[in-house]
Write a protein that holds these residues in place. Structure first.
Motif, PDB file in Angstrom:
ATOM      1  N   GLN A  72      15.083   2.614  12.870  1.00  0.00           N
ATOM      2  CA  GLN A  72      15.991   3.342  13.769  1.00  0.00           C
ATOM      3  C   GLN A  72      16.793   2.307  14.541  1.00  0.00           C
ATOM      4  O   GLN A  72      16.220   1.434  15.192  1.00  0.00           O
ATOM      5  CB  GLN A  72      15.182   4.187  14.745  1.00  0.00           C
ATOM      6  N   TYR A 100      21.572   5.570  16.055  1.00  0.00           N
ATOM      7  CA  TYR A 100      21.822   6.370  17.251  1.00  0.00           C
ATOM      8  C   TYR A 100      22.894   5.711  18.096  1.00  0.00           C
ATOM      9  O   TYR A 100      22.788   4.520  18.419  1.00  0.00           O
ATOM     10  CB  TYR A 100      20.553   6.470  18.107  1.00  0.00           C
ATOM     11  N   LEU A 110      11.380  11.530  22.904  1.00  0.00           N
ATOM     12  CA  LEU A 110      11.213  11.493  21.451  1.00  0.00           C
ATOM     13  C   LEU A 110       9.913  12.209  21.105  1.00  0.00           C
ATOM     14  O   LEU A 110       8.926  12.120  21.840  1.00  0.00           O
ATOM     15  CB  LEU A 110      11.140  10.042  20.960  1.00  0.00           C
ATOM     16  N   SER A 111       9.891  12.864  19.981  1.00  0.00           N
ATOM     17  CA  SER A 111       8.688  13.548  19.517  1.00  0.00           C
ATOM     18  C   SER A 111       7.589  12.527  19.208  1.00  0.00           C
ATOM     19  O   SER A 111       7.863  11.487  18.599  1.00  0.00           O
ATOM     20  CB  SER A 111       9.027  14.333  18.247  1.00  0.00           C
ATOM     21  N   GLU A 114       7.227  10.735  15.850  1.00  0.00           N
ATOM     22  CA  GLU A 114       8.287   9.822  15.434  1.00  0.00           C
ATOM     23  C   GLU A 114       8.169   8.450  16.101  1.00  0.00           C
ATOM     24  O   GLU A 114       9.084   7.649  16.018  1.00  0.00           O
ATOM     25  CB  GLU A 114       9.653  10.423  15.775  1.00  0.00           C
ATOM     26  N   GLN A 115       7.085   8.164  16.770  1.00  0.00           N
ATOM     27  CA  GLN A 115       6.938   6.916  17.516  1.00  0.00           C
ATOM     28  C   GLN A 115       7.056   5.691  16.610  1.00  0.00           C
ATOM     29  O   GLN A 115       6.857   5.775  15.401  1.00  0.00           O
ATOM     30  CB  GLN A 115       5.601   6.891  18.244  1.00  0.00           C
ATOM     31  N   TRP A 142       8.743   6.730  22.939  1.00  0.00           N
ATOM     32  CA  TRP A 142       9.215   6.089  21.710  1.00  0.00           C
ATOM     33  C   TRP A 142       8.207   5.085  21.152  1.00  0.00           C
ATOM     34  O   TRP A 142       8.273   4.749  19.968  1.00  0.00           O
ATOM     35  CB  TRP A 142      10.536   5.362  21.979  1.00  0.00           C
TER      36      TRP A 142
END
Length: 184
Positions: A72, A100, A110-111, A114-115, A142
């Motif tokens: 990411q 992003y 953040l969910s 998804e870390q 995150w």
């Protein structure tokens, strides 16, 4: 600028034009990934990588070349995001990347599924942005527990880590230092 090792070894990368972005040199990137492989038991393999202040995306793309599962890229500057997208397209890794458009010091939530387990933070030198970005990443969820964090900053810079993050070591390379740390 090129990918140093792994499945994309030798492939050229583009960098954003102008002086606003300072890409990590091939030599320092090679040194960093050698340290990760030998001193930290290769945390790159299968990692979810977060590249804060991504610039050209060289750190995250190098990680993908060396076996990371996902990268990411967080970058606010339009020219840098353009370079990252061009590099992603050239390497054919669009399916395992996200770019992003965001200020790395204001990431938002953040969910938990998804870390990220490996974090590169390469802010503009001497502006105190690394600690702010890492604080934002912590607050937004995150960082995976015990995520390995590497901050590239000007040698002698203060406050490169946010509260709660554990300093592991700092290594100097001329005007640049790499700080290795661990999330709670």
């Amino acid at each position: 600028m090129r990918i140093v090792a792994g499945r994309f070894k030798g492939r050229s990368l583009v960098a954003p034009s102008g002086m606003a972005t300072r890409p990590t040199s091939d030599r320092l990137r090679e040194t960093l990934f050698n340290i990760l492989a030998h001193a930290y038991d290769n945390p790159v393999r299968d990692a979810r990588v977060l590249d804060l202040f991504a610039g050209s995306g060289a750190l995250g793309l190098e990680a993908l070349s060396r076996g990371a599962a996902f990268a990411q890229f967080v970058e606010e500057a339009a020219s840098a995001r353009g370079a990252i997208k061009e590099n992603i397209d050239v390497l054919g890794v669009a399916g395992v990347t996200k770019v992003y458009r965001r200020d790395a010091t204001h990431l938002g939530p953040l969910s938990p599924d998804e870390q990220f387990s490996l974090v590169f933070c390469d802010p503009p030198y001497g502006k105190g942005l690394a600690a702010k970005a890492l604080h934002s990443a912590q607050q937004g969820g995150w960082l995976a527990p015990r995520a390995l964090i590497i901050v590239e900053e000007k040698t002698g810079a203060d406050d490169v880590l946010s509260e709660g993050i554990t300093l592991l070591e700092t290594r100097g390379f001329g005007e640049t230092s790499l700080t290795f740390a661990e999330a709670p």
